[in-house]
Design a protein around this motif. Structure first.
Motif, PDB file in Angstrom:
ATOM      1  N   ARG A 147       0.824  -1.203   0.000  1.00 29.44           N
ATOM      2  CA  ARG A 147       0.000   0.000   0.000  1.00 29.44           C
ATOM      3  C   ARG A 147       0.855   1.248   0.000  1.00 29.44           C
ATOM      4  O   ARG A 147       2.023   1.224   0.352  1.00 29.44           O
ATOM      5  N   MET A 148       0.275   2.326  -0.418  1.00 24.27           N
ATOM      6  CA  MET A 148       0.979   3.595  -0.306  1.00 24.27           C
ATOM      7  C   MET A 148       0.071   4.644   0.305  1.00 24.27           C
ATOM      8  O   MET A 148      -1.137   4.651   0.122  1.00 24.27           O
ATOM      9  N   ASP A 149       0.695   5.540   1.055  1.00 21.08           N
ATOM     10  CA  ASP A 149      -0.043   6.554   1.777  1.00 21.08           C
ATOM     11  C   ASP A 149       0.702   7.868   1.639  1.00 21.08           C
ATOM     12  O   ASP A 149       1.909   7.893   1.830  1.00 21.08           O
ATOM     13  N   PRO A 150       0.109   8.974   1.261  1.00 25.46           N
ATOM     14  CA  PRO A 150      -1.312   9.103   0.921  1.00 25.46           C
ATOM     15  C   PRO A 150      -1.643   8.453  -0.415  1.00 25.46           C
ATOM     16  O   PRO A 150      -0.780   8.223  -1.239  1.00 25.46           O
ATOM     17  N   LYS A 151      -2.912   8.213  -0.555  1.00 22.90           N
ATOM     18  CA  LYS A 151      -3.397   7.557  -1.761  1.00 22.90           C
ATOM     19  C   LYS A 151      -3.330   8.538  -2.944  1.00 22.90           C
ATOM     20  O   LYS A 151      -3.864   9.638  -2.869  1.00 22.90           O
ATOM     21  N   PRO A 152      -2.648   8.157  -4.033  1.00 25.54           N
ATOM     22  CA  PRO A 152      -2.572   9.053  -5.193  1.00 25.54           C
ATOM     23  C   PRO A 152      -3.946   9.198  -5.849  1.00 25.54           C
ATOM     24  O   PRO A 152      -4.795   8.305  -5.725  1.00 25.54           O
ATOM     25  N   LEU A 153      -4.142  10.318  -6.515  1.00 21.89           N
ATOM     26  CA  LEU A 153      -5.450  10.544  -7.133  1.00 21.89           C
ATOM     27  C   LEU A 153      -5.612   9.794  -8.450  1.00 21.89           C
ATOM     28  O   LEU A 153      -6.710   9.464  -8.867  1.00 21.89           O
ATOM     29  N   GLN A 154      -4.479   9.574  -9.110  1.00 20.57           N
ATOM     30  CA  GLN A 154      -4.575   8.935 -10.411  1.00 20.57           C
ATOM     31  C   GLN A 154      -3.427   7.931 -10.576  1.00 20.57           C
ATOM     32  O   GLN A 154      -2.366   8.088  -9.986  1.00 20.57           O
ATOM     33  N   GLY A 155      -3.680   6.896 -11.394  1.00 20.27           N
ATOM     34  CA  GLY A 155      -2.645   5.886 -11.605  1.00 20.27           C
ATOM     35  C   GLY A 155      -1.752   6.252 -12.775  1.00 20.27           C
ATOM     36  O   GLY A 155      -2.015   7.180 -13.528  1.00 20.27           O
ATOM     37  N   LEU A 156      -0.679   5.467 -12.928  1.00 19.84           N
ATOM     38  CA  LEU A 156       0.283   5.763 -13.984  1.00 19.84           C
ATOM     39  C   LEU A 156      -0.128   5.192 -15.344  1.00 19.84           C
ATOM     40  O   LEU A 156       0.422   5.546 -16.373  1.00 19.84           O
ATOM     41  N   GLY A 157      -1.067   4.258 -15.325  1.00 20.94           N
ATOM     42  CA  GLY A 157      -1.542   3.702 -16.599  1.00 20.94           C
ATOM     43  C   GLY A 157      -0.777   2.484 -17.038  1.00 20.94           C
ATOM     44  O   GLY A 157       0.312   2.187 -16.562  1.00 20.94           O
ATOM     45  N   LEU A 158      -1.381   1.748 -17.970  1.00 23.01           N
ATOM     46  CA  LEU A 158      -0.765   0.528 -18.482  1.00 23.01           C
ATOM     47  C   LEU A 158      -0.173   0.842 -19.848  1.00 23.01           C
ATOM     48  O   LEU A 158      -0.762   1.568 -20.638  1.00 23.01           O
ATOM     49  N   ASN A 159       1.016   0.313 -20.083  1.00 24.54           N
ATOM     50  CA  ASN A 159       1.666   0.484 -21.375  1.00 24.54           C
ATOM     51  C   ASN A 159       0.661   0.214 -22.508  1.00 24.54           C
ATOM     52  O   ASN A 159       0.083  -0.853 -22.588  1.00 24.54           O
ATOM     53  N   PRO A 160       0.448   1.209 -23.384  1.00 20.10           N
ATOM     54  CA  PRO A 160      -0.591   1.066 -24.409  1.00 20.10           C
ATOM     55  C   PRO A 160      -0.444  -0.173 -25.297  1.00 20.10           C
ATOM     56  O   PRO A 160      -1.445  -0.744 -25.701  1.00 20.10           O
ATOM     57  N   ILE A 161       0.802  -0.576 -25.582  1.00 16.20           N
ATOM     58  CA  ILE A 161       0.865  -1.735 -26.475  1.00 16.20           C
ATOM     59  C   ILE A 161       0.382  -3.007 -25.782  1.00 16.20           C
ATOM     60  O   ILE A 161       0.120  -4.016 -26.404  1.00 16.20           O
ATOM     61  N   LEU A 162       0.247  -2.940 -24.452  1.00 18.30           N
ATOM     62  CA  LEU A 162      -0.313  -4.091 -23.747  1.00 18.30           C
ATOM     63  C   LEU A 162      -1.834  -3.993 -23.639  1.00 18.30           C
ATOM     64  O   LEU A 162      -2.493  -4.913 -23.175  1.00 18.30           O
ATOM     65  N   GLN A 163      -2.393  -2.856 -24.072  1.00 19.58           N
ATOM     66  CA  GLN A 163      -3.855  -2.708 -24.013  1.00 19.58           C
ATOM     67  C   GLN A 163      -4.450  -3.280 -25.282  1.00 19.58           C
ATOM     68  O   GLN A 163      -4.687  -2.581 -26.259  1.00 19.58           O
ATOM     69  N   ASP A 164      -4.663  -4.545 -25.255  1.00 16.29           N
ATOM     70  CA  ASP A 164      -5.091  -5.242 -26.439  1.00 16.29           C
ATOM     71  C   ASP A 164      -5.867  -6.477 -26.009  1.00 16.29           C
ATOM     72  O   ASP A 164      -5.445  -7.173 -25.097  1.00 16.29           O
ATOM     73  N   PRO A 165      -7.005  -6.741 -26.654  1.00 18.29           N
ATOM     74  CA  PRO A 165      -7.818  -7.866 -26.191  1.00 18.29           C
ATOM     75  C   PRO A 165      -7.074  -9.201 -26.194  1.00 18.29           C
ATOM     76  O   PRO A 165      -7.243 -10.011 -25.287  1.00 18.29           O
ATOM     77  N   LEU A 166      -6.221  -9.411 -27.188  1.00 15.52           N
ATOM     78  CA  LEU A 166      -5.509 -10.690 -27.235  1.00 15.52           C
ATOM     79  C   LEU A 166      -4.515 -10.807 -26.102  1.00 15.52           C
ATOM     80  O   LEU A 166      -4.321 -11.867 -25.519  1.00 15.52           O
ATOM     81  N   LEU A 167      -3.895  -9.677 -25.783  1.00 14.87           N
ATOM     82  CA  LEU A 167      -2.893  -9.705 -24.734  1.00 14.87           C
ATOM     83  C   LEU A 167      -3.541  -9.866 -23.366  1.00 14.87           C
ATOM     84  O   LEU A 167      -2.883 -10.212 -22.398  1.00 14.87           O
ATOM     85  N   ALA A 168      -4.855  -9.636 -23.313  1.00 14.58           N
ATOM     86  CA  ALA A 168      -5.551  -9.879 -22.064  1.00 14.58           C
ATOM     87  C   ALA A 168      -5.635 -11.374 -21.789  1.00 14.58           C
ATOM     88  O   ALA A 168      -5.544 -11.808 -20.655  1.00 14.58           O
ATOM     89  N   ILE A 169      -5.792 -12.186 -22.858  1.00 16.52           N
ATOM     90  CA  ILE A 169      -5.923 -13.627 -22.625  1.00 16.52           C
ATOM     91  C   ILE A 169      -4.645 -14.408 -22.899  1.00 16.52           C
ATOM     92  O   ILE A 169      -4.539 -15.572 -22.539  1.00 16.52           O
ATOM     93  N   HIS A 170      -3.661 -13.757 -23.524  1.00 18.35           N
ATOM     94  CA  HIS A 170      -2.416 -14.464 -23.842  1.00 18.35           C
ATOM     95  C   HIS A 170      -1.646 -14.930 -22.595  1.00 18.35           C
ATOM     96  O   HIS A 170      -1.280 -16.108 -22.520  1.00 18.35           O
ATOM     97  N   PRO A 171      -1.423 -14.078 -21.583  1.00 17.35           N
ATOM     98  CA  PRO A 171      -0.670 -14.560 -20.422  1.00 17.35           C
ATOM     99  C   PRO A 171      -1.336 -15.722 -19.672  1.00 17.35           C
ATOM    100  O   PRO A 171      -0.640 -16.672 -19.315  1.00 17.35           O
ATOM    101  N   PRO A 172      -2.674 -15.691 -19.460  1.00 17.81           N
ATOM    102  CA  PRO A 172      -3.253 -16.843 -18.779  1.00 17.81           C
ATOM    103  C   PRO A 172      -2.999 -18.168 -19.519  1.00 17.81           C
ATOM    104  O   PRO A 172      -2.647 -19.175 -18.902  1.00 17.81           O
TER     105      PRO A 172
END
Lengths: 627, 119
Positions: A147-172
């Motif tokens: 955990r981290m404190d204080p809680k940040p307001l926003q996240g850093l995001g996921l590398n866009p090239i990993l934002q892909d439907p196939l890559l969602a099921i590829h690792p499992p």
């Protein structure tokens, strides 16, 4: 709140796992293998606790709980739901939870199958040791619920090239594959320790080898497909160390599938099968180490931390040393003894194994050698595709030849003349087919291309021959489909490698260029604003003498983190892919760099991989129904 | 039987390594590591480094330098790491030999098993 529950579940699973190991040791000491109730209770609890932990992590990602470090580092509120979910295993911590969950899942399912109690005890024991090792690793070096404190307001995001439907099921898929091999590893150690490494062991092991192998095949295929359409360079396999890391356990497991058949059918080759069972999982671990440690310079190395590397490396050394010690002490004495005649099925499987281990050693040495050389002498060399192609190709041809004849041989009788007869049928047919293809489609000829086509066609012909001469198809259906798929895969790879074309140019709207036989017209451009990115589409018209294709590749600008990605546009008619990608140019500001690829038989590469995997899945279902 | 071998020899002889300038360029690009990228060749990258290097290589080719000279130049400037093809030299000896040795050991074991029956 959810984070606490997940963390608690994780700690409890560690404690329960400790109990389980303690209980198993006392039972084994007292030679008491009756009554699995308490064992089952702990084993089930561990699985459900880990499942809770994993689901809570997913929940943290869904609700964007940025007080959780892993969520903060890898997620963002504007990310679409599916990538929030897949973000849970798209990072190091989460993927390790998945890793352990699958270890536990296989143990959970295994105790429900029909196996002698003693074997069950030991298998669960070794599996529990593995879970223990990785749970400690997870909690000490990469707790997903930090955990981290204080809680940040926003996240850093996921590398866009990993934002892909196939890559969602590829690792499992990949993880089900290579973590799945842990079960046969534990089962092999159990078989060795209890002196039960025999035909009946093989019969049960068969299922546990082929199932993860099939899933791994799909996993590798998905990864390759993703690289093809996402990276935007028309390639589908880069001999990237991370790709190699998934290929190594696959090759070892493929060798294991075959050697295990010899153990099953002829009660031979026990030691070798045992060694391969151990080795396959060690290759999986090595893959995990390579990907997770940051020793690699690779497109995929998205999680790097040297401490983790040291821990995983010492873990691998410990597991390797320990399992090999068991193997050496308890190695089944029958081992390789027994007769082998050259033209007999079991001998051809030995040859198959020799080749597969060679392929494996090429990939292993090619991946690891530069790292070791660098560590020893400080010299950096790169090992790229040319190395792999040069060293693998000649062996591949011979391998295909043996692969064509192996399944046609008898298990019990040496029959040389039948194979010469077969050769006289297959060879002219494949010569004719491959010559026709070469003279029709290729204006230049290359010896590697000729041999590649010749031998892959040879394999396909032999499989078809084998197929039509089956008396009871269901018996060998799995093998036939997988082998056929392998033949078409190599065929498609060779055609693709030699017939692909590409055009690179700088264009602006309205331009029309003519290169080779293609005319490319840049018709228009339009813009779209999405939730977490902005996208610019280019509309292109590509034409050659028999086809006109409209393609709309794009460039995306992601907000979090700010990054440009280029999205490809691919149209296929199942024979040829028309593939288009664009990106911005530094030097010619008013123009866009365009890349057009003409990629034949890509669809057949994906189909072939599916066929190979399907053969395996069919076989596992058949094995289940047999019981 | 002889006919088939004859056909193969004919096919081998009739093959010729024709390749246009453009193909040679791409071949070289694919063999040069983009050292500011992660495991990509300059062919597969649009980083400034890759673009500069592509321009340089293309210029050198136009000046009549051959593939080997270009590699030598790049290696002298960036070290061996820059080329993907490790070639055969002292540093890469084990890289090529280890797998072959493993294959030969395997072949030898099978050979021995096959001849065991004659005892």
């Amino acid at each position: 709140m959810a984070g606490y529950i997940g963390n608690l579940a994780l700690f409890f699973s560690l404690i329960f796992n400790g109990f389980l190991i303690f209980l198993l040791i006392t039972r084994i000491r007292n030679n008491n293998f009756k009554n699995l109730k308490t064992i089952n209770f702990f084993n089930n609890s561990i699985f459900f606790l880990l499942l809770i932990s994993f689901l809570t992590l997913i929940y943290c990602f869904i609700v964007s709980d940025f007080s959780n470090v892993a969520v903060y580092q890898n997620s963002h509120t504007t990310k679409p739901l599916i990538y929030k979910i897949s973000g849970a295993w798209g990072n190091h911590e989460g993927s390790m939870v998945l890793f352990i969950l699958i270890l536990s899942l296989f143990s959970f399912v295994f105790v429900r199958t029909k196996v002698s109690e003693k074997l069950k005890f030991y298998t669960v024991f070794f599996q529990a040791i593995l879970i223990l090792i990785f749970l400690i690793f997870l909690i000490l070096t990469s707790n997903p619920f930090d955990r981290m404190d204080p809680k940040p307001l926003q996240g850093l995001g996921l590398n866009p090239i990993l934002q892909d439907p196939l890559l969602a099921i590829h690792p499992p898929f990949l993880y089900f594959g290579y973590v799945g091999f842990s079960l046969v590893f534990s089962f092999a150690l159990a078989g060795l320790v209890t002196n039960n490494f025999d035909k009946s062991w093989s019969k049960i092991a068969n299922f546990w080898i082929i199932l993860p192998w099939s899933l791994l095949t799909i996993g590798i295929g998905l990864g390759s497909f993703w690289a093809y359409y996402e990276l935007g360079w028309g390639g589908y396999w880069f001999w990237d160390p991370v790709e190699n890391a998934s290929l190594m356990p696959w090759l070892a497991a493929t060798a294991l599938i075959h050697s295990n058949i010899v153990t099953l059918k002829k009660d031979k080759l026990h030691s070798w099968t045992a060694l391969l069972s151990i080795f396959t999982f060690i290759m999986s671990l090595l893959g995990t180490f390579l990907v997770r440690s940051g020793v690699l310079n690779s497109v995929h190395a998205f999680a790097n931390d040297p401490y983790r590397g040291v821990y995983i490396l010492s873990t691998i050394l410990f597991i390797t040393f320990f399992s090999l010690a068991i193997f050496i002490i308890k190695s089944p004495k029958k081992s390789l003894y027994g007769k082998y005649y050259f033209f007999q099925r079991d001998n051809f499987i030995l040859i198959n194994n020799c080749f597969l281990i060679f392929f494996l050693s090429v990939v292993l040495v090619g991946t690891v050698y530069p790292i070791i050389l660098d560590a020893i002498s400080g010299k950096s060399i790169s090992v790229g595709p040319i190395y792999y192609h040069t060293i693998l190709a000649p062996f591949l041809f011979v391998f295909l030849f043996f692969m064509s004849h192996g399944p046609l041989l008898s298990w019990n009788k040496e029959d040389k003349f039948l194979q010469i007869k077969n050769f006289k049928i297959f060879f002219p047919i494949s010569i004719v087919i491959s010559s026709v293809i070469i003279f029709l489609f290729f204006d230049y000829k290359d010896i590697i291309l000729i041999l590649g086509l010749l031998f892959s066609v040879y394999l396909i012909v032999s499989v078809i021959f084998d197929w039509v001469s089956q008396k009871k198809l269901s018996l060998n259906f799995g093998r036939l489909v997988s082998h056929f798929g392998f033949g078409t895969l190599i065929f498609a790879i060779f055609i693709n490698a030699y017939l692909s074309k590409e055009i690179n140019a700088a264009m602006k709207v309205g331009d029309e260029i003519k290169i080779q036989e293609f005319t490319i017209k840049f018709k228009s451009i339009n813009r779209i604003k999405k939730e977490n990115y902005e996208e610019v589409f280019g509309n292109f018209l590509v034409a050659n003498k028999d086809k006109k294709v409209e393609l709309t590749p794009s460039i995306r600008k992601y907000d979090q983190p700010v990054q440009f990605t280029s999205e490809t546009s691919i149209k296929t008619n199942f024979i040829v892919d028309y593939y288009f990608a664009i990106n911005l140019s530094e030097f010619e500001k008013d123009k866009i760099m365009v890349r057009f690829y003409y990629k034949p038989l890509m669809f057949w590469i994906w189909l072939s991989i599916l066929l190979i995997a399907f053969g395996g899945i069919y076989q596992t279902f058949r094995l289940r129904n047999e019981k | 039987m002889k006919k088939f071998i004859f056909i193969i020899i004919f096919l081998i002889l009739s093959s010729n390594g024709f390749s246009a300038n453009e193909e040679l360029k791409n071949k070289i690009y694919k063999n040069i590591r983009c050292i500011v990228c992660q495991g990509q060749s300059i062919y597969e990258s649009n980083s400034d480094f890759a673009i500069d290097l592509k321009k340089l290589i293309s210029k050198k080719l136009d000046n009549g330098e051959n593939e080997k000279q270009i590699y030598e130049f790049l290696i002298s400037r960036y070290g061996e790491w820059i080329v993907f093809n490790p070639g055969l030299n002292f540093n890469s000896l084990a890289l090529w030999l280890l797998p072959l040795i493993i294959f030969m050991i395997g072949g030898f074991l099978i050979f021995r098993l096959n001849n065991r029956k004659k005892k």
